[in-house]
Design a protein around this motif. Structure first.
Motif, PDB file in Angstrom:
ATOM      1  N   GLU A   1     -21.328  33.380  -4.556  1.00  0.00           N
ATOM      2  CA  GLU A   1     -22.370  32.472  -5.024  1.00  0.00           C
ATOM      3  C   GLU A   1     -23.222  33.136  -6.098  1.00  0.00           C
ATOM      4  O   GLU A   1     -23.545  34.324  -6.008  1.00  0.00           O
ATOM      5  CB  GLU A   1     -23.278  32.048  -3.862  1.00  0.00           C
ATOM      6  CG  GLU A   1     -22.577  31.286  -2.749  1.00  0.00           C
ATOM      7  CD  GLU A   1     -22.124  29.902  -3.182  1.00  0.00           C
ATOM      8  OE1 GLU A   1     -22.703  29.369  -4.161  1.00  0.00           O
ATOM      9  OE2 GLU A   1     -21.195  29.363  -2.549  1.00  0.00           O
ATOM     10  N   GLN A   2     -23.588  32.360  -7.112  1.00  0.00           N
ATOM     11  CA  GLN A   2     -24.461  32.856  -8.163  1.00  0.00           C
ATOM     12  C   GLN A   2     -25.872  33.002  -7.596  1.00  0.00           C
ATOM     13  O   GLN A   2     -26.440  32.043  -7.077  1.00  0.00           O
ATOM     14  CB  GLN A   2     -24.469  31.889  -9.350  1.00  0.00           C
ATOM     15  CG  GLN A   2     -25.288  32.381 -10.535  1.00  0.00           C
ATOM     16  CD  GLN A   2     -25.137  31.484 -11.758  1.00  0.00           C
ATOM     17  OE1 GLN A   2     -24.134  30.796 -11.909  1.00  0.00           O
ATOM     18  NE2 GLN A   2     -26.121  31.507 -12.628  1.00  0.00           N
TER      19      GLN A   2
ATOM     20  N   LYS B   1     -18.094  28.649 -14.321  1.00  0.00           N
ATOM     21  CA  LYS B   1     -18.125  29.169 -12.948  1.00  0.00           C
ATOM     22  C   LYS B   1     -16.833  29.901 -12.622  1.00  0.00           C
ATOM     23  O   LYS B   1     -16.861  30.962 -11.969  1.00  0.00           O
ATOM     24  CB  LYS B   1     -18.352  28.027 -11.964  1.00  0.00           C
ATOM     25  CG  LYS B   1     -18.507  28.497 -10.518  1.00  0.00           C
ATOM     26  CD  LYS B   1     -18.847  27.345  -9.584  1.00  0.00           C
ATOM     27  CE  LYS B   1     -19.025  27.843  -8.160  1.00  0.00           C
ATOM     28  NZ  LYS B   1     -19.382  26.739  -7.225  1.00  0.00           N
TER      29      LYS B   1
END
Length: 369
Positions: A27-28, A350
């Motif tokens: 996850e960012q 992403k």
């Protein structure tokens, strides 16, 4: 890798912008930080890279374990040396970016091409898990393990992931698909039509306007779909031309590599207009010159996974039981050869970031082993 709590700082480097972030457990965790790439000024460009990572470092709660970068080629990626870039002229002559950042931040630094990392991210987190889950839900035992990722935008990028590992080649030059011969114009390379400039070029040629005055690819797509006013026939032909050269290049790649294809990049959103032409090209025939008989372009059956009916057919379980001669045994036989072409499931940016993150952790794990 979702259970891996290590943090990796990332950079997606382009000719216009540098985009920095950090990823943890897939996850960012740091919102995008953008700096100008300063394409013609090496001092400013490198200072922006250093400053970008300093800001990311100030926003994470734990020390990162690595820096992982998507950077255009040509480059000596294993050694972190950037080569003579067309869209970043300041880097020509060789710039030791990896060693510089390792010295500044005392962290391992990994650099790869954005097309490679796009493929890797889609293989581990996006398209490949998505289609294999669909197959599982359809009670089809077939599973795909390899993936071609291509990006259509400023250029025509390519990456290959094999059995969960990124394939880079001996000279960090695997998958330079942009240099394949152009089906429409054999004296040119594919990227001249498989790109933003290619779409605008064909539209401008057909409408008699200067390419500098041509609409954006998004506008051309909207014209072709009847959403926006303009020369609809020229707009459709612009994307058809792109689709034909891309389809031909991908058919060549699939002939050698036999794997699924996922398309990303800025032009991917125009798939409702170009995908039917791309699939048509890949399903086309050769004509044997001596007897006039037709030979299929590809041995595999090609499926448009953006099309509901094609996707449904792709997922059908065609395994059947056949007897093993001279015994009472039964063997499972799958006579079908299916290749699917689809669009990114998680977004190009992403996918690249997750590819960079995963590559760094994978390399660090190798060192631990």
């Amino acid at each position: 890798m979702k259970s891996d709590s290590r943090i990796v700082m990332t950079l997606d480097a382009g000719g216009t912008n540098f985009v920095f972030s950090a990823i943890q457990s897939g996850e960012q965790i740091v919102e995008d930080i953008r700096f100008d790439s300063e394409a013609n000024n090496l001092d400013k460009s490198l200072n922006n890279i250093i400053e970008g990572f300093k800001i990311v470092l100030s926003k994470v709660k734990e020390k990162p374990v690595a820096i992982s970068i998507a950077f255009p080629g040509p480059a000596d990626y294993p050694n972190g040396i950037i080569g003579d870039l067309g869209n970043l002229p300041a880097y020509r002559g060789g710039v030791a970016l990896g060693p510089l950042l390792k010295e500044k931040f005392n962290l391992p630094v990994f650099i790869n091409n954005d097309g490679d990392l796009y493929s890797y991210g889609e293989a581990l987190w996006g398209f490949l898990p998505w289609i294999n889950k669909k197959l599982e839900e359809a009670n089809n035992p077939k599973r795909y393990k390899h993936l071609i990722g291509v990006t259509l935008g400023t250029g025509f990028g390519f990456g290959l992931t094999v059995n969960g590992q990124l394939y880079l080649g001996d000279n960090s030059m695997a998958g330079e698909i942009w240099l394949m011969r152009n089906r429409i114009s054999p004296n040119e390379y594919v990227e001249e039509h498989a790109s933003i400039r290619g779409v605008r070029r064909v539209y401008s040629e057909l409408t008699g306007i200067n390419i500098s005055e041509a609409p954006t690819p998004k506008e051309i797509f909207e014209i072709g779909m009847g959403i926006k006013q303009g020369n609809k026939e020229a707009a459709i032909q612009a994307y058809k031309t792109m689709a034909q050269v891309v389809g031909d290049a991908l058919a060549n790649a699939i002939t050698l590599l036999d794997c699924l294809v996922v398309i990303g990049g800025g032009l991917a959103g125009a798939y409702p207009l170009f995908m039917p032409f791309l699939i048509e090209e890949m399903k086309s025939d050769y004509v044997k010159s001596l007897d006039g008989k037709k030979v299929k372009r590809l041995m595999a059956e090609i499926y448009d996974l953006t099309n509901e009916n094609d996707l449904k057919e792709f997922l059908v379980n065609e395994y059947r039981a056949i007897p093993v001669y001279g015994t009472n045994l039964i063997a499972n036989y799958n006579p079908s050869k299916k290749i699917g072409i689809g669009i990114t499931q998680i977004g190009t940016s992403k996918a690249i970031a997750l590819g960079a993150y995963s590559f760094a952790l994978n390399e660090l794990n190798k060192k631990i082993e």
